[in-house]
Write an enzyme that holds these catalytic residues in place. Structure first.
Site, PDB file in Angstrom:
ATOM      1  N   TYR A 106      -2.706  -3.818   9.955  1.00 51.58           N
ATOM      2  CA  TYR A 106      -3.036  -3.345   8.399  1.00 51.58           C
ATOM      3  C   TYR A 106      -3.139  -2.260   8.030  1.00 51.58           C
ATOM      4  CZ  TYR A 106      -6.157  -0.711   5.051  1.00 51.58           C
ATOM      5  OH  TYR A 106      -6.806   0.240   4.300  1.00 51.58           O
ATOM      6  N   GLY A 119      -6.109   0.523   2.111  1.00 54.83           N
ATOM      7  CA  GLY A 119      -6.258   0.331   0.750  1.00 54.83           C
ATOM      8  C   GLY A 119      -5.864  -0.530  -0.234  1.00 54.83           C
TER       9      GLY A 119
END
Length: 516
Positions: A60, A67
């Site tokens: 990520y 987000g």
């Protein structure tokens, strides 16, 4: 001339609130732990990230968007650009600019977290943060724009921007382009590695830094407010038995009992018990240990919570370089700091309210047991013209009301943001900013109360209703210290400059209180 500043080492052992405050005030120097094993731990995380990228691993914020854009893959060849975009699109902060003291604390707090070795950052990034602190190059950080999860993204983007030579910094008292300052000092901007933008920004550094500064100010106010209570009790010819040790032994909250002991010793209760026409003083005197003590008793929990956050890895994902794990979670969430700040600001506002009520007793001749109305020290002939502390008491009520209004807990005002990805957020930074504003207002109340209480005690001595030799050493010391900066208000005069000076002295913790 030798530099006598204390060195505070990052990456060696847990840091304390006091150490962050020392760095914030410019009284200490930040140093990275020079031990080879510490550098190896940092390098392991950065090397693991590089290895994953070579193997097309999914991380990520490294190979994905940020987000809600987590489902958008980023090609490996573009991952070096991604952190730059993160720093830039978050450059939308507004409001006032954090002070130099606040900014040093923010830099130190972020360095503390990254030095845990679980953020996947390079050694050169830690060195650049260390350099900013050592050279006092302070990113220009707006106060507003953080919801406290995913951490303090927008304000910390200004830290990230400074590291790479962008935006502006405060240097030698002037706001200047970062690029210009770096060039003048021969500092090379760093290039952010794939996870480094996220590692700098995705954490609780701003709210935690402000919490450290707030804690130290709040702790001092519990002591100053106790001394002001002692002065008020003396001035009002109060009943010292309200602070008796036996009385407090049956309700054994440690902080409350410490406050009662401070006041009891100030009043020379055992040597010179004062008689009072009232069997029981009003609550703002009699119950002061219970009011101040509620905050004093909460301070150990607040310290433990703030220092745990300070010494934590609080970004996402967590990178375990040694075990080669990428752990996706939510450590950027500032709920613990939000809870502390919402609690602390209520306790501090209660101190303002207490001193406001004490001031109301002192100035009102219906309640102050024979002191002049509004504590005016004017002669009898001049008394009709003079109004003493009348307007100051109105100011105290205004400052107190504003402080009380700000105690609404920020943490319950979570807003769903960023396409409902950040659908429950901490509001910890707003809570911390509220707390600092309440501290400002309460310190103003304390400044006025200190002036008024010392004036009241002095008037009682002048009326031959109090023997100065009966006063405790602590009370005498405070009287002497105050009158080094203040003259008795005999004829009306503007008190603004004296009040501002007293506030500054309180913030410097100038007034002696109690030995620890």
């Amino acid at each position: 001339m030798t530099d006598t500043k204390t060195n505070i080492t990052f990456g060696h052992s847990s840091l304390t609130i006091e150490q962050i405050c020392q760095l914030a005030k410019g009284n200490a120097t930040a140093k990275l732990n020079s031990a080879p094993e510490f550098k190896h731990k940092i390098d392991q995380g950065a090397d693991f990230i590089k290895e994953l990228l070579r193997e097309d691993g999914v991380i990520y914020g490294v190979t994905t968007g940020y987000g809600d854009s987590v489902t958008t893959p980023v090609p490996v060849q573009d991952t070096h650009e991604l952190p730059l975009h993160l720093t830039r699109f978050h450059g939308c902060g507004l409001g006032s600019i954090f002070s130099a003291e606040h900014t040093r604390a923010i830099l130190a707090t972020r360095l503390a977290s990254l030095s845990q070795g679980y953020s996947g950052v390079s050694w050169s990034l830690l060195q650049q943060l260390e350099l900013l602190l050592q050279k006092d190059i302070l990113p220009r950080i707006p106060e507003e724009g953080s919801v406290g999860a995913s951490g303090d993204l927008t304000p910390l983007s200004y830290v990230a921007a400074a590291l790479i030579g962008e935006r502006e910094v405060l240097y030698k008292g002037q706001t200047q382009p970062t690029e210009q300052v770096f060039k003048s000092l021969g500092i090379k901007p760093i290039t952010l590695q794939p996870k480094e933008g996220l590692a700098i920004m995705n954490g609780t550094a701003v709210m935690t830094a402000l919490a450290c500064l707030a804690f130290q100010r709040a702790d001092y106010l519990t002591q100053l407010c106790s001394r002001i209570t002692s002065l008020c009790s003396i001035a009002l010819q109060g009943n010292s038995a309200h602070f008796d040790e036996l009385l407090f032994s049956v309700k054994p909250h440690p902080g409350q009992n410490q406050v009662a002991a401070w006041i009891r010793d100030d009043l020379n209760h055992y040597k010179h018990p004062r008689n009072s026409d009232r069997l029981q003083d009003r609550y703002s005197i009699r119950c002061a240990p219970h009011i101040i003590g509620a905050l004093k008793d909460a301070m150990p929990w607040m310290r433990q919570t703030i220092e745990t956050e300070l010494n934590s890895a609080n970004d996402n994902p967590i990178i375990d370089g040694a075990g080669q794990h990428v752990l996706h979670g939510g450590h950027f969430y500032g709920g613990h700091i939000a809870m502390v700040m919402d609690s602390m600001k209520t306790g501090i506002a209660n101190l303002a309210d207490l001193m406001d009520r004490q001031m109301a007793l002192l100035v009102d001749s219906k309640f102050n047991n024979g002191l002049p109305n509004n504590l005016s020290a004017a002669s009898e002939q001049r008394r009709p013209l003079n109004h003493g502390f009348k307007a100051v008491q109105i100011g105290v009520s205004a400052w107190t009301a504003e402080a009380l209004k700000l105690t609404m807990p920020a943490s319950v005002f979570s807003r769903s943001t960023e396409c409902h990805n950040q659908d429950k957020v901490s509001m910890g930074t707003i809570a911390a900013r509220d707390c600092l504003r309440i501290l400002d207002l309460t310190e103003q109340v304390a400044a006025a109360s200190l002036m008024a209480a010392t004036q009241a005690v002095t008037l009682r001595i002048k009326q031959s209703q109090l023997d100065k030799s009966s006063l405790s050493d602590g009370v005498l010391s405070t009287l002497e210290q105050v009158f080094e900066h203040f003259e008795l208000v005999s004829e009306d005069r503007p008190l603004e400059h004296e009040l501002r000076h007293f506030v500054a002295l309180i913030q410097e913790q100038h007034w002696s209180t109690y030995a620890n």
